[in-house]
Design a protein around this motif. Structure first.
Motif, PDB file in Angstrom:
ATOM      1  N   ILE A   1      -9.098 -10.571   5.492  1.00 54.81           N
ATOM      2  CA  ILE A   1      -9.492 -11.518   4.445  1.00 54.81           C
ATOM      3  C   ILE A   1      -8.489 -12.661   4.370  1.00 54.81           C
TER       4      ILE A   1
ATOM      5  N   PHE B   1      -7.114   4.113  -5.869  1.00 54.04           N
ATOM      6  CA  PHE B   1      -6.411   4.383  -4.599  1.00 54.04           C
ATOM      7  C   PHE B   1      -5.098   5.130  -4.828  1.00 54.04           C
TER       8      PHE B   1
ATOM      9  N   VAL C   1      -8.292  -4.556   5.957  1.00 55.22           N
ATOM     10  CA  VAL C   1      -9.208  -5.355   5.129  1.00 55.22           C
ATOM     11  C   VAL C   1      -8.480  -6.545   4.503  1.00 55.22           C
ATOM     12  N   PRO C   2      -7.363  -6.313   3.778  1.00 54.69           N
ATOM     13  CA  PRO C   2      -6.677  -7.487   3.208  1.00 54.69           C
ATOM     14  C   PRO C   2      -6.177  -8.457   4.270  1.00 54.69           C
TER      15      PRO C   2
ATOM     16  N   LEU D   1      -5.994  -6.155  -2.411  1.00 51.22           N
ATOM     17  CA  LEU D   1      -7.198  -5.401  -2.756  1.00 51.22           C
ATOM     18  C   LEU D   1      -8.027  -5.192  -1.497  1.00 51.22           C
ATOM     19  N   PHE D   2      -8.682  -4.027  -1.401  1.00 54.11           N
ATOM     20  CA  PHE D   2      -9.451  -3.787  -0.183  1.00 54.11           C
ATOM     21  C   PHE D   2     -10.731  -3.011  -0.408  1.00 54.11           C
TER      22      PHE D   2
ATOM     23  N   ASP E   1     -10.713   0.659  -6.099  1.00 54.30           N
ATOM     24  CA  ASP E   1      -9.402   0.110  -5.745  1.00 54.30           C
ATOM     25  C   ASP E   1      -8.324   0.622  -6.697  1.00 54.30           C
TER      26      ASP E   1
ATOM     27  N   LEU F   1      -7.329   1.192   7.075  1.00 60.17           N
ATOM     28  CA  LEU F   1      -8.266   0.306   6.369  1.00 60.17           C
ATOM     29  C   LEU F   1      -7.601  -0.505   5.267  1.00 60.17           C
ATOM     30  N   PRO F   2      -6.813   0.148   4.390  1.00 64.45           N
ATOM     31  CA  PRO F   2      -6.178  -0.636   3.308  1.00 64.45           C
ATOM     32  C   PRO F   2      -5.270  -1.742   3.813  1.00 64.45           C
TER      33      PRO F   2
ATOM     34  N   ARG G   1       1.664   2.272  -3.324  1.00 62.83           N
ATOM     35  CA  ARG G   1       0.603   2.989  -4.018  1.00 62.83           C
ATOM     36  C   ARG G   1       0.373   4.349  -3.363  1.00 62.83           C
TER      37      ARG G   1
ATOM     38  N   GLN H   1       0.832  -1.214   0.000  1.00 59.59           N
ATOM     39  CA  GLN H   1       0.000   0.000   0.000  1.00 59.59           C
ATOM     40  C   GLN H   1       0.860   1.254   0.000  1.00 59.59           C
TER      41      GLN H   1
END
Lengths: 267, 286
Positions: free
Chosen positions: A209, B109, A205-206, B98-99, B106, A201-202, A184, A181
């Protein structure tokens, strides 16, 4: 960064500390903690410390590694030390503004820091020298009698075993997701509390999961091998008490007794 | 031509001063030029992953420099952040990062973090999805409802949408079927040509790098073992085998044929091999 956390890590080895029965080590740890909290003054602390140093020396775990594992607890230790330093009444040595340092305060702070450090070191020594499987096996056997009271001992120890096993895996995964992340342009360092919480959050969440995915895969793999709980399950390695276990337990009992007696003498 | 990205005597030591100390990079100097397709190969643990994380400032070198357009990537905080957008990095198995609720969100982002206007973000999302081979109908779906291959395309599009000058991919085709591999590589080449971007691809597959890369860098034990055109690198087949790497299968076959006395040129793709055999047949009709 996350790699510095060594909670639950196991350093394989073949020293006597590694070879002790996990039950022996668990009982010894309980005895050690009791002795540590019974200890009151320098002589008793010295005895417990000598016991710890003996165990560390025999285990060949580098003391540096043990001390490094204290890093995450540094804040707790510092705050405890400061509280003891400033809030113990007695003979005043220094006084400024609302702070007051007493002789008793210095001693209390030093002993308290020593106590926490020794507590953490002792506990870490157990996980460093005992594989998670041996540890949970030992725990299950020790808690065995509780099965009569319908406590799901086997299930609990299996859960603990899995949890310990997956700490390093999830750490690695978290590191990877954070890097991805960041690549990005995710920014975790600036902004107010709300923004920073949102920035998590980014990662979360992953991570969730993937944790669920792993749990699913693990459950399938266990079922494929016909795992169905503790009923009638045998072990590959049957733990057995050997001579060195009895010697170690004897030493532990001697420690607790000595500390208890010396304490009544005010040492 | 000036290189877009350069490393100068890069060294990286993990857990320095502990029993786990490990030198992952040991004096790596290399240049990456605009518009080229560079393949990086090497054994597991040869330092490939550590190297690519230095190229977009995720890892800080123990010593040495990374230069982006001639400027030190760690010059100041602002430049470091810009560098992460200018050098896009797609990790291994990127589909696990991915989130968002929808594919479009996504992919957006990265551009959003760049602080772009909504219209520009929208344009980039559509364009990146196109480059990554995602049909527009998928943009409003949840990324978690897609197939593994589609998820990977979403993750790649998320990096392409930042329109990086250098796009680095760590094993982008790992775990895909042959058709999926070919199609993703095809998409990458299209992006490279459309934007004149440099592509750096880390791979284990000799066949794959041989067929795509214009230049190859071979890593071994934290050093650059070889750097050159595929033909030059694969000419050193024996040296490659010694560090545990194989040349492409067709190259190995041709090396054996040459050793048997046939006069054939060195090849490293099946297509070249076909042409070489046909040419040899023409020259000596039997």
């Amino acid at each position: 960064m996350l790699k510095d956390i060594t909670l639950g890590q196991f350093f394989p080895g073949s020293t006597i500390v590694h070879r002790l029965d996990p039950r022996t080590k668990l009982v010894l740890l309980v005895g050690y903690i009791v002795a540590l909290f019974t200890a009151r003054w320098f002589v008793t602390y010295g005895l417990v410390l000598a016991f710890l140093l003996l165990a560390v020396g025999l285990s060949r775990i580098p003391p540096k590694t043990l001390l490094r594992s204290m890093k995450p607890l540094l804040i707790v230790i510092v705050i405890t030390g400061l509280l003891n330093l400033f809030y113990t009444s007695g003979q005043v040595l220094v006084q400024f503004w609302i702070f007051r340092i007493t002789r008793e305060g210095i001693v209390a702070a030093a002993l308290m820091i020593l106590r926490i450090t020794m507590l953490v070191c002792g506990t870490f020594l157990l996980t460093y020298t005992t594989s998670p499987i041996a540890l949970t096996d030992g725990l299950e056997l020790l808690l065995g009698p509780l099965k009569r009271l319908h406590v799901p001992v086997h299930e609990l120890s299996m859960m603990m075993c899995i949890a310990l096993r997956f700490i390093p895996t999830l750490m690695e995964e978290t590191d990877k997701i954070i890097s991805a992340q960041k690549a990005r342009g995710a920014d975790f360092e600036t902004g107010n509390l709300l923004r920073r919480a949102k920035a998590m959050l980014p990662i979360l969440v992953p991570l969730f999961i993937s944790a669920f995915r792993r749990a699913d895969e693990l459950a399938t793999a266990m079922e494929c091998r016909c795992y169905h709980g503790g009923e009638g399950r045998t072990r590959l390695r049957q733990p057995r008490f050997l001579l060195h276990d009895f010697l170690a337990l004897g030493l532990g009992a001697a420690l607790v007794a000595a500390v208890a007696i010396l304490r009544t003498m005010g040492l | 031509m000036h290189p877009i990205l350069e490393t100068k005597d890069l060294r990286h030591v993990y857990s320095a001063g502990t029993p786990f100390e490990h030198t992952a990079l040991d004096g790596v100097s290399l240049s990456i030029f605009p518009g080229e397709f560079l393949g990086i190969i090497g054994h597991t643990g040869s330092g490939k992953s550590t190297l690519i994380q230095h190229l977009n400032a995720l890892l800080r070198p123990t010593s040495g420099q990374v230069l982006l357009g001639g400027e030190d990537i760690w010059k100041d905080k602002h430049f470091t952040r810009q560098a992460r957008f200018r050098v896009g990095l797609v990790f291994q198995y990127p589909e696990y990062q991915l989130f968002e609720e929808t594919v479009a969100k996504d992919i957006a982002f990265g551009p959003k973090n760049m602080g772009l206007q909504p219209e520009e973000i929208d344009r980039r999302v559509r364009e990146a999805a196109g480059f990554a081979g995602l049909p527009e109908a998928l943009l409003d779906k949840s990324p978690f409802d897609l197939s593994g291959g589609q998820k990977r395309r979403v993750a790649i599009a998320g990096v392409i949408a930042m329109e990086p000058e250098v796009l680095i991919l760590d094993e982008p085709t790992a775990g895909l079927d042959p058709a999926g591999r070919e199609s993703i590589l095809d998409n990458l080449r299209r992006f490279q040509q459309a934007k004149n971007a440099a592509i750096v691809m880390v791979s284990h597959s000799m066949e794959e790098v041989a067929a795509n890369a214009g230049r190859l860098i071979v890593m071994d034990e934290g050093r650059v073992f070889a750097d050159g055109a595929p033909a030059e690198v694969f000419a050193r087949a024996e040296a490659l085998q010694q560090i545990g790497l194989a040349v492409p299968q067709v190259t190995a076959v041709f090396l054996r044929l040459r050793a048997m006395g046939l006069s054939l040129p060195p090849v490293y793709t099946v297509e070249q091999a076909r042409r070489a055999i046909l040419a040899a047949k023409e020259a000596r009709p039997c």
